[in-house]
Design a protein around this motif. Structure first.
Motif, PDB file in Angstrom:
ATOM      1  N   PHE A  69       0.814  -1.212   0.000  1.00 46.80           N
ATOM      2  CA  PHE A  69       0.000   0.000   0.000  1.00 46.80           C
ATOM      3  C   PHE A  69       0.851   1.267   0.000  1.00 46.80           C
ATOM      4  O   PHE A  69       0.414   2.307  -0.501  1.00 46.80           O
ATOM      5  CB  PHE A  69      -0.967  -0.012   1.183  1.00 46.80           C
ATOM      6  CG  PHE A  69      -2.152  -0.897   0.948  1.00 46.80           C
ATOM      7  CD1 PHE A  69      -3.228  -0.446   0.209  1.00 46.80           C
ATOM      8  CD2 PHE A  69      -2.177  -2.194   1.431  1.00 46.80           C
ATOM      9  CE1 PHE A  69      -4.326  -1.254  -0.033  1.00 46.80           C
ATOM     10  CE2 PHE A  69      -3.268  -3.022   1.192  1.00 46.80           C
ATOM     11  CZ  PHE A  69      -4.339  -2.555   0.456  1.00 46.80           C
ATOM     12  N   ARG A  70       2.066   1.195   0.538  1.00 43.97           N
ATOM     13  CA  ARG A  70       2.956   2.353   0.444  1.00 43.97           C
ATOM     14  C   ARG A  70       3.457   2.533  -0.994  1.00 43.97           C
ATOM     15  O   ARG A  70       3.598   3.651  -1.472  1.00 43.97           O
ATOM     16  CB  ARG A  70       4.155   2.184   1.377  1.00 43.97           C
ATOM     17  CG  ARG A  70       3.852   2.249   2.863  1.00 43.97           C
ATOM     18  CD  ARG A  70       3.384   3.624   3.297  1.00 43.97           C
ATOM     19  NE  ARG A  70       1.934   3.806   3.184  1.00 43.97           N
ATOM     20  CZ  ARG A  70       1.333   4.973   3.200  1.00 43.97           C
ATOM     21  NH1 ARG A  70       2.037   6.069   3.296  1.00 43.97           N
ATOM     22  NH2 ARG A  70       0.025   5.049   3.105  1.00 43.97           N
ATOM     23  N   ARG A  71       3.738   1.434  -1.650  1.00 39.97           N
ATOM     24  CA  ARG A  71       4.287   1.517  -3.010  1.00 39.97           C
ATOM     25  C   ARG A  71       3.247   1.924  -4.041  1.00 39.97           C
ATOM     26  O   ARG A  71       3.525   2.743  -4.913  1.00 39.97           O
ATOM     27  CB  ARG A  71       4.887   0.163  -3.406  1.00 39.97           C
ATOM     28  CG  ARG A  71       6.193  -0.170  -2.720  1.00 39.97           C
ATOM     29  CD  ARG A  71       6.655  -1.552  -3.121  1.00 39.97           C
ATOM     30  NE  ARG A  71       8.007  -1.816  -2.655  1.00 39.97           N
ATOM     31  CZ  ARG A  71       8.669  -2.959  -2.877  1.00 39.97           C
ATOM     32  NH1 ARG A  71       8.062  -3.949  -3.530  1.00 39.97           N
ATOM     33  NH2 ARG A  71       9.903  -3.115  -2.438  1.00 39.97           N
ATOM     34  N   TYR A  72       2.063   1.331  -3.949  1.00 43.62           N
ATOM     35  CA  TYR A  72       1.097   1.501  -5.026  1.00 43.62           C
ATOM     36  C   TYR A  72      -0.066   2.417  -4.660  1.00 43.62           C
ATOM     37  O   TYR A  72      -0.689   2.999  -5.552  1.00 43.62           O
ATOM     38  CB  TYR A  72       0.556   0.140  -5.473  1.00 43.62           C
ATOM     39  CG  TYR A  72       1.646  -0.825  -5.862  1.00 43.62           C
ATOM     40  CD1 TYR A  72       2.345  -0.675  -7.063  1.00 43.62           C
ATOM     41  CD2 TYR A  72       2.003  -1.880  -5.034  1.00 43.62           C
ATOM     42  CE1 TYR A  72       3.352  -1.551  -7.422  1.00 43.62           C
ATOM     43  CE2 TYR A  72       3.007  -2.761  -5.387  1.00 43.62           C
ATOM     44  CZ  TYR A  72       3.683  -2.598  -6.577  1.00 43.62           C
ATOM     45  OH  TYR A  72       4.683  -3.467  -6.927  1.00 43.62           O
ATOM     46  N   GLY A  73      -0.406   2.533  -3.380  1.00 42.89           N
ATOM     47  CA  GLY A  73      -1.499   3.390  -2.954  1.00 42.89           C
ATOM     48  C   GLY A  73      -2.811   3.070  -3.638  1.00 42.89           C
ATOM     49  O   GLY A  73      -3.596   3.977  -3.942  1.00 42.89           O
ATOM     50  N   MET A  74      -3.083   1.799  -3.884  1.00 45.00           N
ATOM     51  CA  MET A  74      -4.260   1.400  -4.651  1.00 45.00           C
ATOM     52  C   MET A  74      -5.477   1.198  -3.741  1.00 45.00           C
ATOM     53  O   MET A  74      -5.342   0.779  -2.596  1.00 45.00           O
ATOM     54  CB  MET A  74      -3.971   0.114  -5.428  1.00 45.00           C
ATOM     55  CG  MET A  74      -2.844   0.245  -6.439  1.00 45.00           C
ATOM     56  SD  MET A  74      -2.388  -1.345  -7.164  1.00 45.00           S
ATOM     57  CE  MET A  74      -3.911  -1.783  -8.014  1.00 45.00           C
ATOM     58  N   ALA A  75      -6.666   1.506  -4.285  1.00 45.11           N
ATOM     59  CA  ALA A  75      -7.909   1.293  -3.537  1.00 45.11           C
ATOM     60  C   ALA A  75      -9.052   0.935  -4.473  1.00 45.11           C
ATOM     61  O   ALA A  75     -10.206   1.265  -4.210  1.00 45.11           O
ATOM     62  CB  ALA A  75      -8.248   2.539  -2.727  1.00 45.11           C
ATOM     63  N   ASP A  76      -8.724   0.226  -5.566  1.00 40.51           N
ATOM     64  CA  ASP A  76      -9.764  -0.191  -6.503  1.00 40.51           C
ATOM     65  C   ASP A  76     -10.518  -1.402  -5.943  1.00 40.51           C
ATOM     66  O   ASP A  76     -10.144  -1.954  -4.909  1.00 40.51           O
ATOM     67  CB  ASP A  76      -9.145  -0.522  -7.869  1.00 40.51           C
ATOM     68  CG  ASP A  76      -8.137  -1.647  -7.774  1.00 40.51           C
ATOM     69  OD1 ASP A  76      -7.060  -1.433  -7.180  1.00 40.51           O
ATOM     70  OD2 ASP A  76      -8.437  -2.753  -8.253  1.00 40.51           O
ATOM     71  N   GLY A  77     -11.563  -1.807  -6.659  1.00 39.58           N
ATOM     72  CA  GLY A  77     -12.409  -2.890  -6.168  1.00 39.58           C
ATOM     73  C   GLY A  77     -11.669  -4.187  -5.944  1.00 39.58           C
ATOM     74  O   GLY A  77     -11.868  -4.860  -4.919  1.00 39.58           O
ATOM     75  N   LEU A  78     -10.812  -4.581  -6.885  1.00 41.39           N
ATOM     76  CA  LEU A  78     -10.063  -5.833  -6.730  1.00 41.39           C
ATOM     77  C   LEU A  78      -9.120  -5.775  -5.538  1.00 41.39           C
ATOM     78  O   LEU A  78      -8.990  -6.751  -4.780  1.00 41.39           O
ATOM     79  CB  LEU A  78      -9.276  -6.131  -8.006  1.00 41.39           C
ATOM     80  CG  LEU A  78     -10.039  -6.805  -9.148  1.00 41.39           C
ATOM     81  CD1 LEU A  78      -9.139  -6.970 -10.365  1.00 41.39           C
ATOM     82  CD2 LEU A  78     -10.576  -8.159  -8.708  1.00 41.39           C
TER      83      LEU A  78
END
Length: 235
Positions: A69-78
């Motif tokens: 989460f630090r690297r990509y900061g993603m919060a999409d559905g998958l």
């Protein structure tokens, strides 16, 4: 540092995950602590390496989650779906991991392992000692496949979105390194479970996990060389 961190302030996803990890560690502590007198305290101190092994594994899972989460900061559905599954499996892993680490520690110090598989007198259950050991390895293998398989899916999802994330060549290679590491862990667990199903021997299936400290350094060495080559080309 090979990665630009895209995660901003700590998100609700990460805060929730930290809470789950804290609960999981608490479960490990509760499973280890039964101190009523000096002898109980002595047993807890003697068996501390078994707890430390379980704790180290949980912390490794936390570190992989944190870095993702630090690297990509993603919060999409998958990502949300895989994150929920990952956290559930981490909690599920707590007790099988504690039982297995205690079992291994007892083998090392020569402590009888039969009490770990003793069935209470008031329970009408006919599962043999061997069957219990087999299911212990099945539970552990399933949890390992789930945890690292989910991390694998999370990183594959990040790789799929490499263009929107604007991953450069080094970051893309580091992502492939993480994918390979988690794939290796998952395949080793699959091999262990398959071996257990074919041989009905939990000892042999357990030995297969010793491939991890052999294969993972080789994977790291291969990708570190590629990353260093990319760094040299950018100079």
């Amino acid at each position: 540092m090979n990665f630009r961190w895209r995660g901003g302030d700590v998100s609700r996803i990460e805060a929730f995950a930290d809470g789950i990890f804290a609960i999981t560690i608490t479960l490990l502590i509760v499973a280890s602590a039964s101190t009523y007198g000096f002898y109980d305290m002595w047993l807890m101190v003697r068996d501390l390496p078994a707890f430390l092994l379980s704790f180290a594994f949980i912390m490794y899972a936390w570190l992989e989650h944190y870095l993702f989460f630090r690297r990509y900061g993603m919060a999409d559905g998958l990502t949300l779906l895989f994150n929920a599954l990952f956290l559930f499996l981490v909690m599920f892993l707590a007790y099988p991991l504690k039982l297995l680490s205690t079992f291994l520690w007892y083998l090392i110090i020569g402590e009888p392992v039969a009490p770990l598989f003793a069935i209470p007198d008031h329970i009408d259950w006919t599962m043999s000692n061997l069957d219990q050991r087999m299911y212990m390895m099945y539970f552990y293998g399933a949890a390992i496949i789930g945890v690292f398989g989910t991390l694998l899916c999370m990183h594959l999802n990040a790789h799929r979105q490499r263009a929107p994330l604007e991953l450069d060549a080094i970051e893309l290679t580091s992502t492939k390194q993480s994918i390979t590491h988690h794939l290796v862990s998952t395949l080793i667990a699959v091999a262990s479970v398959t071996t257990l199903a074919l041989t009905q021997n939990p000892g042999i299936s357990g030995v297969i996990y010793f491939l991890m400290p052999t294969l993972h350094p080789l994977v790291s060495y291969f990708f570190i060389k590629r990353i260093n080559h990319l760094k040299d080309a950018q100079r």
